[in-house]
Design a protein around this motif. Sequence first.
Motif, PDB file in Angstrom:
ATOM      1  N   TYR A   1       0.817  -1.212   0.000  1.00  0.00           N
ATOM      2  CA  TYR A   1       0.000   0.000   0.000  1.00  0.00           C
ATOM      3  C   TYR A   1       0.850   1.262   0.000  1.00  0.00           C
ATOM      4  CZ  TYR A   1       0.844   0.987   4.979  1.00  0.00           C
ATOM      5  OH  TYR A   1       1.442   1.296   6.183  1.00  0.00           O
ATOM      6  N   HIS A   2       0.266   2.309  -0.527  1.00  0.00           N
ATOM      7  CA  HIS A   2       0.834   3.648  -0.381  1.00  0.00           C
ATOM      8  C   HIS A   2      -0.266   4.672  -0.594  1.00  0.00           C
ATOM      9  CE1 HIS A   2       1.275   3.567  -4.818  1.00  0.00           C
ATOM     10  NE2 HIS A   2       1.389   4.877  -4.768  1.00  0.00           N
ATOM     11  N   SER A   3       0.048   5.909  -0.273  1.00  0.00           N
ATOM     12  CA  SER A   3      -0.954   6.961  -0.410  1.00  0.00           C
ATOM     13  C   SER A   3      -0.589   7.902  -1.550  1.00  0.00           C
ATOM     14  CB  SER A   3      -1.091   7.751   0.899  1.00  0.00           C
ATOM     15  OG  SER A   3       0.125   8.377   1.247  1.00  0.00           O
ATOM     16  N   HIS A   4      -1.595   8.529  -2.070  1.00  0.00           N
ATOM     17  CA  HIS A   4      -1.436   9.645  -2.997  1.00  0.00           C
ATOM     18  C   HIS A   4      -1.979  10.864  -2.267  1.00  0.00           C
ATOM     19  CE1 HIS A   4      -1.206   7.335  -7.092  1.00  0.00           C
ATOM     20  NE2 HIS A   4      -0.174   7.099  -6.299  1.00  0.00           N
TER      21      HIS A   4
ATOM     22  N   THR B   1       4.609   5.319 -12.702  1.00  0.00           N
ATOM     23  CA  THR B   1       5.710   4.827 -11.868  1.00  0.00           C
ATOM     24  C   THR B   1       5.256   3.667 -10.995  1.00  0.00           C
ATOM     25  OG1 THR B   1       6.701   7.029 -11.843  1.00  0.00           O
ATOM     26  CG2 THR B   1       7.431   5.494 -10.132  1.00  0.00           C
ATOM     27  N   ASP B   2       4.067   3.794 -10.375  1.00  0.00           N
ATOM     28  CA  ASP B   2       3.540   2.712  -9.538  1.00  0.00           C
ATOM     29  C   ASP B   2       3.431   1.414 -10.344  1.00  0.00           C
ATOM     30  OD1 ASP B   2       3.197   4.567  -7.462  1.00  0.00           O
ATOM     31  OD2 ASP B   2       1.071   4.864  -7.909  1.00  0.00           O
ATOM     32  N   ILE B   3       2.954   1.525 -11.559  1.00  0.00           N
ATOM     33  CA  ILE B   3       2.763   0.349 -12.413  1.00  0.00           C
ATOM     34  C   ILE B   3       4.119  -0.275 -12.759  1.00  0.00           C
ATOM     35  CG2 ILE B   3       1.930  -0.452 -14.662  1.00  0.00           C
ATOM     36  CD1 ILE B   3      -0.226   1.846 -14.387  1.00  0.00           C
TER      37      ILE B   3
ATOM     38  N   VAL C   1      -0.369  -6.814 -12.950  1.00  0.00           N
ATOM     39  CA  VAL C   1       0.417  -7.930 -13.468  1.00  0.00           C
ATOM     40  C   VAL C   1       0.871  -7.574 -14.877  1.00  0.00           C
ATOM     41  CG1 VAL C   1       0.434 -10.394 -14.014  1.00  0.00           C
ATOM     42  CG2 VAL C   1      -0.930  -9.563 -12.081  1.00  0.00           C
ATOM     43  N   ASP C   2       2.179  -7.625 -15.093  1.00  0.00           N
ATOM     44  CA  ASP C   2       2.764  -7.324 -16.403  1.00  0.00           C
ATOM     45  C   ASP C   2       2.271  -5.987 -16.954  1.00  0.00           C
ATOM     46  OD1 ASP C   2       4.181  -9.736 -16.376  1.00  0.00           O
ATOM     47  OD2 ASP C   2       2.503 -10.823 -17.290  1.00  0.00           O
ATOM     48  N   GLY C   3       2.184  -4.984 -16.077  1.00  0.00           N
ATOM     49  CA  GLY C   3       1.776  -3.655 -16.501  1.00  0.00           C
ATOM     50  C   GLY C   3       0.285  -3.460 -16.676  1.00  0.00           C
ATOM     51  N   GLU C   4      -0.485  -4.520 -16.489  1.00  0.00           N
ATOM     52  CA  GLU C   4      -1.941  -4.465 -16.632  1.00  0.00           C
ATOM     53  C   GLU C   4      -2.581  -4.181 -15.271  1.00  0.00           C
ATOM     54  OE1 GLU C   4      -5.473  -4.721 -18.865  1.00  0.00           O
ATOM     55  OE2 GLU C   4      -3.448  -4.990 -19.649  1.00  0.00           O
TER      56      GLU C   4
END
Length: 146
Positions: free
Chosen positions: A78-81, A91-93, A126-129
């Motif tokens: 987890y992280h926040s925006h 970047t997250d992806i 998964v794999d950028g999806e």
Amino acid sequence: MLTIDQATYDAIVAHAKRDHPVEACGMVAGPAGSDRAERFIEMVNAAGSPTFYEYDSTDLLELYKEMDDRDEEPVVVYHSHTATEAYPSVTDIKLASEPNAHYVLVSTREHGNNEGPVDFRSYRIVDGEVTEEEVSVVSTLTRSSS
């Protein structure tokens, strides 16, 4: 679907609000292969940034060693925006390296660290999806029979 207990949900939200305007980050570990988010692990955003997060490499290595010793894996990352919606950034992806994990984002943009609701959403990456999934908050996690 992500099933998470109320105490863990509350801990993630409290961490996100407390660290605002810096992005908060952490994990919830569970028994390997179980998809059970059981052990909340608050991490420090080594970047100290309101626009991205970074785990301290030493802390992260220690955490993975500990999870390995306990036969655990990251069930929730987890992280926040702090200024944008609860949706994974490019970047997250790119950084999503746990195909079995639920990626939870909490947006604190509306109320910051003040009282008020947050946007709490979960994704599989998964794999950028990116696939959004339902979040079920339960009072306590029940043990499933094996």
